[in-house]
Scaffold this motif. Sequence first.
Motif, PDB file in Angstrom:
ATOM      1  N   LEU A   1       0.889  -1.115   0.462  1.00 52.91           N
ATOM      2  CA  LEU A   1       0.017   0.050  -0.276  1.00 52.91           C
ATOM      3  C   LEU A   1       1.125   1.384   0.510  1.00 52.91           C
ATOM      4  O   LEU A   1       0.716   1.928   0.714  1.00 52.91           O
ATOM      5  CB  LEU A   1      -0.527   0.082   1.094  1.00 52.91           C
ATOM      6  CG  LEU A   1      -1.908   1.205   1.323  1.00 52.91           C
ATOM      7  CD1 LEU A   1      -3.381   0.280   0.587  1.00 52.91           C
ATOM      8  CD2 LEU A   1      -2.999   1.380   2.745  1.00 52.91           C
ATOM      9  N   PRO A   2       1.207   1.727  -1.466  1.00 52.08           N
ATOM     10  CA  PRO A   2       2.465   2.392  -1.674  1.00 52.08           C
ATOM     11  C   PRO A   2       1.895   3.623  -1.455  1.00 52.08           C
ATOM     12  O   PRO A   2       2.669   5.136  -1.270  1.00 52.08           O
ATOM     13  CB  PRO A   2       3.827   2.983  -2.313  1.00 52.08           C
ATOM     14  CG  PRO A   2       2.435   1.524  -3.520  1.00 52.08           C
ATOM     15  CD  PRO A   2       1.725   0.704  -2.761  1.00 52.08           C
ATOM     16  N   PHE A   3       1.110   4.399  -0.467  1.00 49.96           N
ATOM     17  CA  PHE A   3       0.613   5.629  -0.497  1.00 49.96           C
ATOM     18  C   PHE A   3       1.754   6.717   0.080  1.00 49.96           C
ATOM     19  O   PHE A   3       1.457   8.260  -0.393  1.00 49.96           O
ATOM     20  CB  PHE A   3      -0.490   5.322   0.437  1.00 49.96           C
ATOM     21  CG  PHE A   3      -0.666   5.376   2.570  1.00 49.96           C
ATOM     22  CD1 PHE A   3       0.130   6.805   3.013  1.00 49.96           C
ATOM     23  CD2 PHE A   3       0.007   4.312   3.078  1.00 49.96           C
ATOM     24  CE1 PHE A   3       1.072   7.124   4.010  1.00 49.96           C
ATOM     25  CE2 PHE A   3       0.488   4.659   4.832  1.00 49.96           C
ATOM     26  CZ  PHE A   3       1.141   5.244   4.813  1.00 49.96           C
ATOM     27  N   ASP A   4       3.022   6.280   0.706  1.00 49.76           N
ATOM     28  CA  ASP A   4       3.708   7.378   0.635  1.00 49.76           C
ATOM     29  C   ASP A   4       3.985   8.509  -1.103  1.00 49.76           C
ATOM     30  O   ASP A   4       4.986   9.258  -0.416  1.00 49.76           O
ATOM     31  CB  ASP A   4       4.974   7.112   1.252  1.00 49.76           C
ATOM     32  CG  ASP A   4       6.356   5.668   0.140  1.00 49.76           C
ATOM     33  OD1 ASP A   4       5.044   4.670   0.283  1.00 49.76           O
ATOM     34  OD2 ASP A   4       6.698   5.988   0.006  1.00 49.76           O
ATOM     35  N   ARG A   5       3.827   7.629  -1.393  1.00 55.27           N
ATOM     36  CA  ARG A   5       4.264   7.991  -3.102  1.00 55.27           C
ATOM     37  C   ARG A   5       3.236   9.310  -3.365  1.00 55.27           C
ATOM     38  O   ARG A   5       3.476   9.899  -4.819  1.00 55.27           O
ATOM     39  CB  ARG A   5       4.352   6.901  -4.161  1.00 55.27           C
ATOM     40  CG  ARG A   5       5.394   6.011  -4.273  1.00 55.27           C
ATOM     41  CD  ARG A   5       5.285   5.348  -5.041  1.00 55.27           C
ATOM     42  NE  ARG A   5       5.644   5.519  -6.771  1.00 55.27           N
ATOM     43  CZ  ARG A   5       5.274   4.473  -7.805  1.00 55.27           C
ATOM     44  NH1 ARG A   5       5.705   3.727  -7.380  1.00 55.27           N
ATOM     45  NH2 ARG A   5       5.497   5.420  -8.694  1.00 55.27           N
ATOM     46  N   MET A   6       2.031   9.672  -2.704  1.00 55.99           N
ATOM     47  CA  MET A   6       0.975  10.605  -2.623  1.00 55.99           C
ATOM     48  C   MET A   6       1.620  11.980  -2.324  1.00 55.99           C
ATOM     49  O   MET A   6       0.964  12.580  -2.764  1.00 55.99           O
ATOM     50  CB  MET A   6      -0.402  10.932  -2.983  1.00 55.99           C
ATOM     51  CG  MET A   6      -0.449   8.992  -3.505  1.00 55.99           C
ATOM     52  SD  MET A   6      -2.642   8.030  -2.952  1.00 55.99           S
ATOM     53  CE  MET A   6      -2.783   7.911  -1.167  1.00 55.99           C
ATOM     54  N   ILE A   7       2.935  12.119  -1.027  1.00 59.16           N
ATOM     55  CA  ILE A   7       2.416  12.839  -0.617  1.00 59.16           C
ATOM     56  C   ILE A   7       3.731  13.582  -1.295  1.00 59.16           C
ATOM     57  O   ILE A   7       5.036  13.338  -1.750  1.00 59.16           O
ATOM     58  CB  ILE A   7       3.327  11.777   0.724  1.00 59.16           C
ATOM     59  CG1 ILE A   7       2.356  11.345   1.618  1.00 59.16           C
ATOM     60  CG2 ILE A   7       3.969  12.967   2.070  1.00 59.16           C
ATOM     61  CD1 ILE A   7       2.258  10.660   3.130  1.00 59.16           C
ATOM     62  N   THR A   8       3.578  14.807  -0.113  1.00 62.80           N
ATOM     63  CA  THR A   8       4.681  15.981  -1.086  1.00 62.80           C
ATOM     64  C   THR A   8       4.790  16.845   0.490  1.00 62.80           C
ATOM     65  O   THR A   8       3.219  16.984   1.173  1.00 62.80           O
ATOM     66  CB  THR A   8       4.014  16.800  -2.458  1.00 62.80           C
ATOM     67  OG1 THR A   8       3.883  16.213  -2.712  1.00 62.80           O
ATOM     68  CG2 THR A   8       5.234  18.188  -2.307  1.00 62.80           C
ATOM     69  N   PHE A   9       5.864  16.933   1.342  1.00 61.53           N
ATOM     70  CA  PHE A   9       5.819  17.790   2.226  1.00 61.53           C
ATOM     71  C   PHE A   9       6.257  19.106   2.015  1.00 61.53           C
ATOM     72  O   PHE A   9       6.608  20.059   1.334  1.00 61.53           O
ATOM     73  CB  PHE A   9       6.625  17.193   3.139  1.00 61.53           C
ATOM     74  CG  PHE A   9       7.163  15.598   3.390  1.00 61.53           C
ATOM     75  CD1 PHE A   9       5.965  15.469   4.625  1.00 61.53           C
ATOM     76  CD2 PHE A   9       7.709  14.650   2.914  1.00 61.53           C
ATOM     77  CE1 PHE A   9       5.843  14.008   5.136  1.00 61.53           C
ATOM     78  CE2 PHE A   9       7.696  13.762   3.446  1.00 61.53           C
ATOM     79  CZ  PHE A   9       6.367  12.718   4.096  1.00 61.53           C
ATOM     80  N   TYR A  10       5.876  20.037   3.414  1.00 61.25           N
ATOM     81  CA  TYR A  10       4.987  21.238   3.158  1.00 61.25           C
ATOM     82  C   TYR A  10       5.855  21.613   4.575  1.00 61.25           C
ATOM     83  O   TYR A  10       5.740  20.912   5.458  1.00 61.25           O
ATOM     84  CB  TYR A  10       4.215  21.526   3.034  1.00 61.25           C
ATOM     85  CG  TYR A  10       3.544  21.732   1.466  1.00 61.25           C
ATOM     86  CD1 TYR A  10       4.123  22.920   0.391  1.00 61.25           C
ATOM     87  CD2 TYR A  10       3.127  21.002   1.031  1.00 61.25           C
ATOM     88  CE1 TYR A  10       3.621  22.517  -1.056  1.00 61.25           C
ATOM     89  CE2 TYR A  10       3.096  20.520  -0.117  1.00 61.25           C
ATOM     90  CZ  TYR A  10       3.147  21.641  -1.127  1.00 61.25           C
ATOM     91  OH  TYR A  10       2.449  21.509  -2.562  1.00 61.25           O
ATOM     92  N   PRO A  11       6.181  22.790   5.371  1.00 64.07           N
ATOM     93  CA  PRO A  11       6.456  23.127   6.719  1.00 64.07           C
ATOM     94  C   PRO A  11       5.747  23.896   6.944  1.00 64.07           C
ATOM     95  O   PRO A  11       4.848  24.072   6.573  1.00 64.07           O
ATOM     96  CB  PRO A  11       8.025  24.431   6.359  1.00 64.07           C
ATOM     97  CG  PRO A  11       8.594  23.774   5.287  1.00 64.07           C
ATOM     98  CD  PRO A  11       7.402  23.210   3.807  1.00 64.07           C
ATOM     99  N   PHE A  12       4.856  23.887   8.199  1.00 61.10           N
ATOM    100  CA  PHE A  12       3.712  24.008   8.878  1.00 61.10           C
ATOM    101  C   PHE A  12       3.808  26.159   8.542  1.00 61.10           C
ATOM    102  O   PHE A  12       2.794  26.359   7.711  1.00 61.10           O
ATOM    103  CB  PHE A  12       4.113  23.979  10.496  1.00 61.10           C
ATOM    104  CG  PHE A  12       2.464  24.068  10.760  1.00 61.10           C
ATOM    105  CD1 PHE A  12       1.324  24.403  10.446  1.00 61.10           C
ATOM    106  CD2 PHE A  12       2.483  24.885  11.963  1.00 61.10           C
ATOM    107  CE1 PHE A  12      -0.156  24.252  10.765  1.00 61.10           C
ATOM    108  CE2 PHE A  12       1.538  25.157  13.001  1.00 61.10           C
ATOM    109  CZ  PHE A  12       0.198  24.338  12.213  1.00 61.10           C
TER     110      PHE A  12
END
Length: 366
Positions: free
Chosen positions: A329-340
């Motif tokens: 379930l490689p949902f991490d490939r959908m993530i884009t990180f941003y600083p708060f």
Amino acid sequence: MKITAALSGHGGEAPRLVQLDQEAPRAGEMRIRLVATGICHTDLHEHPGRHSPQPIVLGHEGAGVVEELGEGVSGFAVGDHVVLSGSSCGKCPSCLAGRPTYCDLAMPLCFGGKRLDGSTALCGDEGAIHSHFFGQSSFASHAIVPQRTAVKMPKDLPLEMLGPLGCGVVTGAGGVIEALKVGFGDSIAVLGTGAVGLSAVMAAKLVGARRIVAVDLSDERLELARAFGATDTLRGDEPDLAARLRAITGRGMDFTFNTTNAVAIHRLALEVLAMNGTAGFVAAPLGGFDPGMFGMLAGGKQLRGVLGGDANPQTFLPLLADYWQQGRLPFDRMITFYPFAEIDRAFADAHAGTVIKPVLLMENAA
């Protein structure tokens, strides 16, 4: 204590960062130090003030560390790692049956912006600030949450990855596994390939669906859907789309899973079903919608609303985390990180559709 939070209710395209006072956890509550929190379309829709009172701190895909326990909390300790999901009463028939997303008090608990007694955990220069959004209000350095909202996770898992499990991923994956109960050899068309739709595609592959069709207007997202397990992809603006979907199996789809609010796609979801097929949906159509009752009757078809994937977060979220660890379930490939501090940029990118699942990192937020 003083916390940093992103406040909605003063206009603008995104919440703005402010300093607020947060009270101590009351009986049955915990204080969570947020490590990360995802941004969901519900947050985008609620920022202007659709259902919840304002001013309010939104956010409902939080992951963090237990910092303080209120009276009577059991099963948790300071330092535990948790993922936060929706709030529920724990006492109504739906909760007792393990379907807390259909809690009798789901609307006031998740959208009311306060506890059931009318109190809130936050205060600012202008007075009381609404809190407890989905039992979280996780667009903040810290959150006061009911015990039922938190799901304990192993400490060796990266918390920054896990927030989306609490809403977007569980809605898509649970919709396929728990609500529709798609099985080995079945066919399903997933309409819309955002975070929820792509999670549904991954789950359909996980359970062994034979044909998994992803439909979207973005070629990039359709390419990702193929990487996640879609056997077929179609653009939503193709001519004769319904005929093309039915032709994939020769008889139509056993299931459709609609993540859009487009009336035309709601009609399509029913039109392409095989006999005895089920059309699941997670968003209501924006506009008049006639589901064609005779066609549903003659074909034995069902139209099925799905909230939170029909799942019990306490048991289903750890299962999804296990699947992720296994690479299934490689949902991490959908993530884009941003600083708060860049929540405005994250909101803008989410509105523009240039990212699938924005996740805010809360490091040094307090």
